[in-house]
Design a protein around this motif. Structure first.
Motif, PDB file in Angstrom:
ATOM      1  N   GLU A  23      27.749 -40.840 -78.772  1.00  0.00           N
ATOM      2  CA  GLU A  23      27.147 -39.670 -78.852  1.00  0.00           C
ATOM      3  C   GLU A  23      27.561 -38.722 -77.503  1.00  0.00           C
ATOM      4  O   GLU A  23      27.888 -37.602 -77.775  1.00  0.00           O
ATOM      5  CB  GLU A  23      25.798 -39.886 -78.928  1.00  0.00           C
ATOM      6  N   ALA A  24      27.655 -39.070 -76.378  1.00  0.00           N
ATOM      7  CA  ALA A  24      28.120 -38.479 -75.236  1.00  0.00           C
ATOM      8  C   ALA A  24      29.480 -38.084 -75.192  1.00  0.00           C
ATOM      9  O   ALA A  24      29.896 -36.947 -74.982  1.00  0.00           O
ATOM     10  CB  ALA A  24      27.645 -39.570 -73.841  1.00  0.00           C
ATOM     11  N   MET A  25      30.219 -38.965 -75.836  1.00  0.00           N
ATOM     12  CA  MET A  25      31.702 -38.555 -75.946  1.00  0.00           C
ATOM     13  C   MET A  25      31.808 -37.535 -76.987  1.00  0.00           C
ATOM     14  O   MET A  25      32.536 -36.691 -76.608  1.00  0.00           O
ATOM     15  CB  MET A  25      32.354 -39.790 -76.389  1.00  0.00           C
ATOM     16  N   ARG A  26      30.942 -37.475 -78.122  1.00  0.00           N
ATOM     17  CA  ARG A  26      31.112 -36.321 -78.898  1.00  0.00           C
ATOM     18  C   ARG A  26      30.756 -35.098 -78.348  1.00  0.00           C
ATOM     19  O   ARG A  26      31.617 -33.841 -78.662  1.00  0.00           O
ATOM     20  CB  ARG A  26      30.446 -36.592 -80.273  1.00  0.00           C
ATOM     21  N   GLU A  27      29.831 -34.973 -77.585  1.00  0.00           N
ATOM     22  CA  GLU A  27      29.444 -34.073 -76.876  1.00  0.00           C
ATOM     23  C   GLU A  27      30.249 -33.555 -75.986  1.00  0.00           C
ATOM     24  O   GLU A  27      30.427 -32.249 -75.840  1.00  0.00           O
ATOM     25  CB  GLU A  27      27.918 -34.187 -76.164  1.00  0.00           C
ATOM     26  N   ARG A  28      30.757 -34.241 -74.977  1.00  0.00           N
ATOM     27  CA  ARG A  28      31.639 -34.003 -74.145  1.00  0.00           C
ATOM     28  C   ARG A  28      32.996 -33.226 -74.777  1.00  0.00           C
ATOM     29  O   ARG A  28      33.649 -32.356 -74.192  1.00  0.00           O
ATOM     30  CB  ARG A  28      32.249 -35.266 -73.315  1.00  0.00           C
TER      31      ARG A  28
END
Length: 192
Positions: A23-28
């Motif tokens: 999820e953090a990677m998608r947001e980044r």
């Protein structure tokens, strides 16, 4: 984490950590107008305990994944311990064989020594990359199929087929190398 260019495989001990990271990677990525490839990005249960956990859930064998030309599978050593089995991706193996067959058709009327030298280079290069532990059986199969394709083209050179099995066997031994394990087992590679 294992990364090559823009491809990567990231391992986590717990599923919750993997989900948070994804999820953090998608947001980044979204901040830069980028997105993860939906078909190539996935969470799978893989590793030492994956088979046991999936059996308890009634899901069957652990999933596999493709990375850098190999299909990675959960497997076991002869003693029953966990190991990662790396096999050449079947689709790429077939594509390589098809490309060699096409090239042999074009080289049909070239001198045998010239075609043999070309095949030696092609096969040696392919084996040098793919000769990892446990993958040699597939590479021996590729060598066999290449030799069959070469024999077919040699026999089509004229209406009078002069290529006997004995003569062709000598050519195969001379020009088509046997695959030999080039890369060590990971346990041997990481101990030094």
């Amino acid at each position: 984490m294992v990364r090559y260019a823009d491809d990567s495989v990231i391992g986590f001990q717990h599923e919750e950590e993997a989900e948070r990271f994804l999820e953090a990677m998608r947001e980044r990525f979204a901040k830069f107008g980028l997105a993860l490839h939906p078909q190539k990005t996935r969470l799978i249960e893989f590793g030492r305990y994956a088979e046991q956990r999936r059996k308890k859930q009634g899901l069957g064998r652990p999933e596999t994944f493709d990375f850098l030309g190999f299909t990675h599978c959960c497997s076991k050593t002869r003693q029953g311990g966990f190991k990662i089995l790396r096999l050449t991706i079947k689709k790429r193996l077939r594509a390589t064989l098809a490309a060699i067959r096409d090239k042999l058709v074009k080289k049909r009327h070239e001198p045998i020594a010239q075609v043999g030298a070309w095949l030696t280079k092609v096969m040696r290069g392919y084996f040098n990359y793919h000769a990892v532990p446990d993958n040699l059986k597939r590479l021996v199969g590729l060598r066999y199929e290449v030799s069959r394709a070469w024999l077919k083209q040699l026999r089509r050179r004229s209406q009078k087929d002069k290529m006997t099995w004995a003569r062709f066997g000598r050519l195969v031994e001379q020009y088509l190398p046997y695959p030999q394990r080039v890369h060590p087992y990971p346990s041997a590679r990481f101990t030094s």
